[in-house]
Design a protein around this motif. Structure first.
Motif, PDB file in Angstrom:
ATOM      1  N   SER A   1       1.809   3.228  -2.252  1.00  0.00           N
ATOM      2  CA  SER A   1       1.372   4.333  -3.107  1.00  0.00           C
ATOM      3  C   SER A   1       0.258   5.165  -2.488  1.00  0.00           C
ATOM      4  CB  SER A   1       0.904   3.797  -4.462  1.00  0.00           C
ATOM      5  OG  SER A   1      -0.199   2.913  -4.305  1.00  0.00           O
ATOM      6  N   ALA A   2      -0.358   4.686  -1.402  1.00  0.00           N
ATOM      7  CA  ALA A   2      -1.455   5.432  -0.780  1.00  0.00           C
ATOM      8  C   ALA A   2      -0.973   6.721  -0.125  1.00  0.00           C
ATOM      9  CB  ALA A   2      -2.173   4.559   0.250  1.00  0.00           C
TER      10      ALA A   2
ATOM     11  N   GLN B   1      -9.218   0.714  10.363  1.00  0.00           N
ATOM     12  CA  GLN B   1      -9.228  -0.740  10.487  1.00  0.00           C
ATOM     13  C   GLN B   1      -8.023  -1.264  11.268  1.00  0.00           C
ATOM     14  OE1 GLN B   1      -9.049  -2.861   6.753  1.00  0.00           O
ATOM     15  NE2 GLN B   1      -8.820  -4.847   7.732  1.00  0.00           N
TER      16      GLN B   1
ATOM     17  N   GLN C   1       0.809  -1.211   0.000  1.00  0.00           N
ATOM     18  CA  GLN C   1       0.000   0.000   0.000  1.00  0.00           C
ATOM     19  C   GLN C   1       0.849   1.272   0.000  1.00  0.00           C
ATOM     20  OE1 GLN C   1      -3.817  -0.120   2.301  1.00  0.00           O
ATOM     21  NE2 GLN C   1      -2.787  -1.791   3.395  1.00  0.00           N
TER      22      GLN C   1
ATOM     23  N   ASN D   1      -3.717   9.260  -1.052  1.00  0.00           N
ATOM     24  CA  ASN D   1      -5.078   8.828  -1.317  1.00  0.00           C
ATOM     25  C   ASN D   1      -5.805   8.863   0.025  1.00  0.00           C
ATOM     26  OD1 ASN D   1      -7.465   7.262  -1.603  1.00  0.00           O
ATOM     27  ND2 ASN D   1      -6.598   6.173  -3.349  1.00  0.00           N
TER      28      ASN D   1
ATOM     29  N   LYS E   1      -8.904   8.643   1.103  1.00  0.00           N
ATOM     30  CA  LYS E   1      -9.901   7.627   1.453  1.00  0.00           C
ATOM     31  C   LYS E   1      -9.228   6.330   1.862  1.00  0.00           C
ATOM     32  CE  LYS E   1     -13.693   9.409  -1.391  1.00  0.00           C
ATOM     33  NZ  LYS E   1     -14.624   9.137  -2.525  1.00  0.00           N
ATOM     34  N   GLU E   2      -8.178   5.936   1.129  1.00  0.00           N
ATOM     35  CA  GLU E   2      -7.476   4.696   1.458  1.00  0.00           C
ATOM     36  C   GLU E   2      -6.758   4.791   2.795  1.00  0.00           C
ATOM     37  OE1 GLU E   2      -7.501   1.679   0.054  1.00  0.00           O
ATOM     38  OE2 GLU E   2      -9.068   2.490  -1.241  1.00  0.00           O
ATOM     39  N   VAL E   3      -6.135   5.927   3.067  1.00  0.00           N
ATOM     40  CA  VAL E   3      -5.427   6.101   4.335  1.00  0.00           C
ATOM     41  C   VAL E   3      -6.409   6.086   5.499  1.00  0.00           C
ATOM     42  CG1 VAL E   3      -4.032   7.707   5.703  1.00  0.00           C
ATOM     43  CG2 VAL E   3      -3.474   7.312   3.289  1.00  0.00           C
ATOM     44  N   TYR E   4      -7.548   6.739   5.331  1.00  0.00           N
ATOM     45  CA  TYR E   4      -8.561   6.735   6.388  1.00  0.00           C
ATOM     46  C   TYR E   4      -9.052   5.313   6.655  1.00  0.00           C
ATOM     47  CZ  TYR E   4     -12.881   7.714   8.920  1.00  0.00           C
ATOM     48  OH  TYR E   4     -13.878   7.727   9.861  1.00  0.00           O
ATOM     49  N   ARG E   5      -9.367   4.578   5.593  1.00  0.00           N
ATOM     50  CA  ARG E   5      -9.845   3.204   5.739  1.00  0.00           C
ATOM     51  C   ARG E   5      -8.802   2.337   6.431  1.00  0.00           C
ATOM     52  NH1 ARG E   5     -10.638   2.253   0.674  1.00  0.00           N
ATOM     53  NH2 ARG E   5     -12.757   3.091   0.642  1.00  0.00           N
ATOM     54  N   PHE E   6      -7.564   2.482   6.007  1.00  0.00           N
ATOM     55  CA  PHE E   6      -6.465   1.719   6.601  1.00  0.00           C
ATOM     56  C   PHE E   6      -6.331   2.018   8.094  1.00  0.00           C
ATOM     57  CE2 PHE E   6      -2.218   3.478   7.740  1.00  0.00           C
ATOM     58  CZ  PHE E   6      -1.609   2.322   8.243  1.00  0.00           C
TER      59      PHE E   6
END
Length: 333
Positions: A192-193, A232, A190, A222, A224-229
């Motif tokens: 590239s996020a 979780q 991940q 990114n 949205k991806e960082v927030y999701r990561f």
């Protein structure tokens, strides 16, 4: 509890420093298409500190270090090791040595380490291992970053987030052990996020011999991806560190997360069933200061006497790499 190889680990001093210059959300309204209301609602950030053109990482890191050394009640010459967690050194060959010189810590070996916004937690774990083995007794750990150097100030998705700062702790060998547990993780798939990438072009230096020369590019993320990561993975890693410490979330006095986004802090606390009043946050005033954010918030809470000796703190960092980790410790001797 962690199995002790040798000495116990105690955290005896904190310090922090930020540049004087402030950039608030109303300033950003004049720079990019955004608003104070939008930034505050989405991130919780109201202002951030920025180093000026003459500012250096070594200067703010030295100030933070001096505060931690003074609180610990030792001299700079007592230090055995200095670890600087940073992604924005003054010198790519390393800045820890400059700080050692500025402090007059003539007996200390010094080196930089890079784990982005997780750097301070990774540094705590690294320092603890040197102390446990008996190799070193007095370790200065600094988390410091000047991210403003690498922000694209026309990118409204990232320029609203980042600020500059430094924080430090002194970790020492002790008879009691107050570094209770940890868990560290990485996932390069991940990468590239969230990255600050080097881009190069081929340069022929002699016929048939090409090398790559270029520059680092501004921070790219990114969101949205960082927030999701983060939402979780951070609760999971805190729970694993608590398990290693033989503690439950209910026994935590303070949750000290990397100050990235207030919505992330709230979501992680909710998943861990930790009440809001136990979550330390100074994000509104400083923004995301990367490796500096955890020790900066820790120092403020200690000096405000919010944190008391013996309080159990669950600290967690997360960010580029992607990296994330948690450390559980008791404050003070």
């Amino acid at each position: 509890m962690l199995n002790q190889v040798g000495a116990g680990v105690v955290i005896t001093g904190t310090g922090s420093a930020t540049p004087e210059m402030t950039l608030n959300n109303h300033h950003l309204e004049r720079m990019v298409e955004t608003s104070d209301e939008w930034i505050t609602a989405r991130t919780g950030i109201q202002e951030r500190r920025l180093a000026d053109a003459q500012g250096s990482l070594s200067s703010i890191a030295t100030l933070a270090a001096q505060g931690a050394i003074a609180m610990a009640g030792i001299a700079a010459t007592d230090l055995d090791l200095i670890i600087l967690a940073t992604s924005t050194p003054d010198d790519l060959f390393g800045t820890a040595g400059q700080i050692q010189h500025h402090l007059g810590a003539s007996q200390a070996v010094a080196f930089d380490m890079t784990a982005a916004c997780s750097g301070f937690v990774f540094g705590m774990v690294t320092a603890a291992q040197f102390i446990r083995t008996g190799a070193y007794k007095n370790v200065l750990l600094i988390g410091a970053d000047i991210l403003s150097r690498w922000v694209d100030w026309s990118d409204r998705g990232t320029c609203i987030l980042f600020g500059d700062g430094a924080g430090a702790v002194v970790m020492q060998a002790g008879e009691s052990d107050r570094f209770l547990g940890f868990e560290l993780r990485s996932d390069g798939t991940q990468n590239s996020a969230l990255q600050l990438a080097y881009r190069a072009q081929a340069k022929e230096i002699v016929n048939g011999v090409n090398v790559a020369q270029g520059n680092f590019q501004p921070i790219a993320m990114n969101g949205k991806e960082v927030y999701r990561f983060a939402v979780q993975k951070v609760p999971e890693v805190v729970e694993k560190a608590l398990f290693r410490a033989n503690l439950s979330a209910e026994q935590i006095d303070w949750l000290l997360l990397h100050q990235a986004n207030q919505r992330i802090l709230d979501a992680v606390a909710q998943r861990l069933n930790i009440p809001t009043e136990k979550v330390l946050s100074n994000l509104a005033r400083y923004g995301n200061t990367s490796a500096a954010s955890i020790p900066l918030a820790l120092d403020e809470a200690v000096r405000q006497k919010k944190i008391h000796p013996g309080d159990i703190i669950a600290a967690a960092g997360f960010g580029a790499g992607l990296t994330w980790g948690a450390a559980i410790f008791r404050w003070g001797r």
